[in-house]
Design a protein around this motif. Sequence first.
Motif, short mmCIF file in Angstrom:
data_model
loop_
_atom_site.label_atom_id
_atom_site.label_comp_id
_atom_site.label_asym_id
_atom_site.label_seq_id
_atom_site.Cartn_x
_atom_site.Cartn_y
_atom_site.Cartn_z
N LYS A 1 99.60 2.25 51.56
CA LYS A 1 98.37 1.44 51.59
C LYS A 1 98.06 1.04 53.03
O LYS A 1 98.88 1.20 53.94
CB LYS A 1 98.54 0.19 50.73
CG LYS A 1 99.69 -0.70 51.16
CD LYS A 1 99.72 -2.01 50.38
CE LYS A 1 100.97 -2.81 50.71
NZ LYS A 1 101.03 -4.12 50.12
N VAL A 2 96.84 0.58 53.21
CA VAL A 2 96.42 0.10 54.53
C VAL A 2 95.85 -1.30 54.34
O VAL A 2 95.02 -1.52 53.46
CB VAL A 2 95.33 1.01 55.14
CG1 VAL A 2 94.94 0.52 56.52
CG2 VAL A 2 95.81 2.45 55.19
N GLU A 3 96.34 -2.25 55.13
CA GLU A 3 95.82 -3.62 55.03
C GLU A 3 95.14 -3.99 56.35
O GLU A 3 95.59 -3.57 57.42
CB GLU A 3 96.98 -4.60 54.80
CG GLU A 3 97.55 -4.56 53.41
CD GLU A 3 98.71 -5.53 53.25
OE1 GLU A 3 99.19 -6.06 54.28
OE2 GLU A 3 99.12 -5.75 52.10
N PRO A 4 94.09 -4.78 56.24
CA PRO A 4 93.52 -5.30 57.50
C PRO A 4 94.53 -6.25 58.14
O PRO A 4 95.23 -6.97 57.43
CB PRO A 4 92.27 -6.04 57.06
CG PRO A 4 92.40 -6.25 55.60
CD PRO A 4 93.40 -5.29 55.05
N TYR A 5 94.58 -6.24 59.42
CA TYR A 5 95.60 -7.05 60.08
C TYR A 5 95.10 -7.50 61.45
O TYR A 5 94.55 -6.72 62.22
CB TYR A 5 96.89 -6.23 60.23
CG TYR A 5 98.03 -7.01 60.80
CD1 TYR A 5 98.65 -8.02 60.06
CD2 TYR A 5 98.50 -6.76 62.08
CE1 TYR A 5 99.70 -8.73 60.57
CE2 TYR A 5 99.56 -7.48 62.61
CZ TYR A 5 100.17 -8.46 61.84
OH TYR A 5 101.20 -9.18 62.36
N GLN A 6 95.29 -8.79 61.71
CA GLN A 6 94.89 -9.33 63.01
C GLN A 6 96.10 -9.41 63.90
O GLN A 6 97.09 -10.05 63.54
CB GLN A 6 94.35 -10.75 62.82
CG GLN A 6 92.85 -10.81 62.67
CD GLN A 6 92.26 -11.98 63.40
OE1 GLN A 6 92.97 -12.94 63.67
NE2 GLN A 6 91.00 -11.90 63.74
N ASN A 7 96.04 -8.79 65.00
CA ASN A 7 97.14 -9.04 65.93
C ASN A 7 96.64 -9.04 67.38
O ASN A 7 95.53 -8.64 67.67
CB ASN A 7 98.28 -8.06 65.72
CG ASN A 7 97.94 -6.67 66.15
OD1 ASN A 7 96.78 -6.31 66.18
ND2 ASN A 7 98.94 -5.90 66.48
N ALA A 8 97.50 -9.57 68.24
CA ALA A 8 97.12 -9.72 69.64
C ALA A 8 97.48 -8.46 70.39
O ALA A 8 98.64 -8.15 70.60
CB ALA A 8 97.83 -10.92 70.23
#
Length: 885
Positions: free
Chosen positions: A335-342
């Motif tokens: 699966k692919v999840e949206p992800y916030q990273n720096a």
Amino acid sequence: MQELSPKYDPKEVEERWYKLWEERNYFKADPASPKPAFCIVIPPPNVTGSLHIGHALNNSLQDLMARYKRMNGFDVLWLPGCDHAAIATQNVVERQLAKQGVTRHDLGREKFLQKVWEWKEESGATIMRQLRRLGASLDWSRERFTMDEGLVEAVREVFVRMYEKGLIYQGDYVVNWCPRCGTALSDIEVLHKESEGKLYYVRYPVAGFPGTHVVVATTRPETIMGDVAVCVNPKDPRYTGLKDARLTLPLMGREIPLIADSYVEMDFGTGALKITPAHDANDFEIGNRFGLPRIKIMDPKGVMNEAAGRYAGLDRFAARKKVVADLEAAGLLEKVEPYQNAVGRCYRCDTVVESYLSLQWFMKMKPMAEKALAAMEKGETRFQPENWKKVYSDWLLGIRDWCISRQIWWGHRIPIYYNADRSKQCAAHSVSEAALKLGVPETEVQQDPDTLDTWFSAGLWPFATLGWPKETPELKRYYPTSMLVTSWDILSFWVARMSMFGLEIMGKVPFEEVFINSLVADEHGQKMSKTKGNVIDPLTKIDTIGADALRFALISIETQSRYISLSEERFEAGRNFTNKIWNAARFMLMNLKGLPEGPITRPRQESLELADRWILTRLDDTVREVTRQIEEGRQVNQAANSLHDFFWHDLCDWYIEAAKARLAGPVEEGATARATLAYTLETTLRLLHPFCPFITEEIWQMLPHGEVPSIMLASWPQPGAASDPVAEADFKILSDIVYAVRNIRGEMKVDAKKQVTAILLAPDQATLSLLVAQKALLESLGQMTISGLSAGAFEKPKGAASAVAGAVQVFLPLEGLLDLAVERTRLEKEMGRFQQLIEAIHKKLGNEQFVSKAPASVVEAERKKIAEYQSAIDKLGANLKELPA
RNA sequence: GGGUGGUUAGCUCAGCUGGUUAGAGCACCAGUCUUACAAACUGGGGGUCACUGGUUCAAAUCCAGUACCACCCACCA
């Protein structure tokens, strides 16, 4: 007395005076001078273009301090210079070349550097011209550049020393790599910005057990080709059954081990982490612990190489897309999840930085940082404002080794030399020295191609510019420097590095005080920077409003907060102020004809009238205030405001208006007013000079100034020695008078200021007013309550009390007025002591004595004061009755 | 995840170690060619100093907490 032109022409005046000052060497420091030394080295602006408004602020502040210290009897060295700004400048020049379709590689190292030098000459000259326009009193005879001969020598010397001490070492590490700039970056050159990304869950089949797999979560699937293991936490129950299992690397088919290390967080993703030692700093360390191979799958440009198999030749982002598609096709993408990273980005070109394994040079920072921390603890360097100490020390505490090598051409070449097969290396000052050290012929010696991080040479700035490694008189006299004026955004880049180098090389901190100024933002609170394009060009501003106006505007908004926002109105206010100075000076000069020759002195006390005494008192106050504001906490905006308010609202609005009547009369009558005006103007100009150097010089020259040829050489004013009773009562007397008059005349709607002026200056008017006032005053006295005098133990009715007190002051004979002024001041002081007393008793006895009321003794004392005050008023009231009607 | 700063007039912000009625510039309203200055002058309106609690005779100011807004730092893929 000469006259000023009706219109102030900043351009003409500024050019003329700057030239003269420079010709007369007023900016020049003298190491042999018997005076105490004061030294600031300029934060060298980058030769990437021209100065922005932030530089104008920074340099206005430095010039303020330099001029202030000179006037205070210091031998001042303010040293100018520029920074080569390695990557930044190289990028600028490369961009220019790109417009002609040329790359630096087309030109080759030598030719390219020649181009950069040409650019440096141009940009450096522009910057120095701008600083001159600003009025900066820099010692141009000592101008330096971070790549001039002396700095080159200093850099080599420091490098060799530190290399030989083992503080500089070379090694293969994963560093921050900018694929666009093609160079390594230090940790602080990487900016982390939150961005929308994706977290991909990828299946790694377990070898020998078809159908089973370990799912790994990653944000960077394109690095799968470089994986050498998958790591889980040893305590993770999900994976205990898979101990010692081997996994098939997706897309590559290679078998990799499943390992266990406590570094892995169980609750993130699936608790399984892919290990890519060549492309991630943490993986690199884990890889080392387990003796895993390092597989580099990209070239320095961020393009996949042969190790990436069928992805070779693809850019890293294109590779990511293809890898994801292939994984999906192979049924390995769960699966692919949206992800916030720096995501880390290059601070110079905003390109996404790659973690990249390469051979680089590093500096050991821990021992140096400890010294810097200790020096700060001991207060060897003061911070202004102090709260920056924490940011600074936190950074030093968490410091990691500094990657100092850069794979660019513009900069200090690393002074490391190798023999032909690179089996031997040494640090040396020159090829010949290296040949000796290596024991090979010079022709065989090769220098390391890399250059140093630009902050390396910048870190040496405070002592290298003073001549180090030579033992010059300048170095001896001006190191440690007195003050560094800079903004907080380069605290770790520069200030901390200078401290560490200074302590390491010189054994002493490089500056006694760090004065941190704000960053200038535009009116929307946006940081102003060259890259954002919202800069205000200081030169354009100087052209339209003049350097003094610009400086005054900037200084008066510098509040030592992080950002200060600058709007057009601020500049207008600055311009209005210089305009006001000009016009007021013009008026005063027109009225000073017949002033005795020779230096202007303070008018004799006994000849002064109330208004004269008042303005002189305010002047003394202002001298004290401004001096204190500059000295204590560098509250330069407050100093600027004090001067603004004094000049505009006291001198112009009140004193000049009040003096007009006397100046209009016979010459003898106006003599005192004239002397007071001259003295006040001359003193104020000196106070203003560090803020507005040009206009003050121009006007000051029109006044008699004895032997002193320039206001730059005049001394900083001292407050008058004699203490005047009015001095202590201050401006509030006059404001009280205004209210009194209005109060008493009530519906008559008088022009208060004119009325007061008349009372002070024309006896007839005053008598007239007295008659009007008498009745009202006596009535008022009856109702007068004790008020406004102090604390909660007493009632505090609102209203007329202070106005009545003021009325008493105005309409009584002068002695009475002064008495009251003195009395009032005394009472105000008593109030202060009253409070201190409470605090002291409070401390001794504890709270229970003071539940709600002040102690009886204090109340008693206060009552007595009030009674005294009351009787003084009564007495004066009685005198009033006897006045002729 | 840590840390720092901010919140005061319509706007941009001052307000140092608690202390008379909280200030400035700009904007706004009403006047003014008065011995410099209309880029000026005179007068005026406008603020529950983010919120809650605490300390104190006294809090915009000190302490604690809350909310919101910024920013910085950090190797959770």
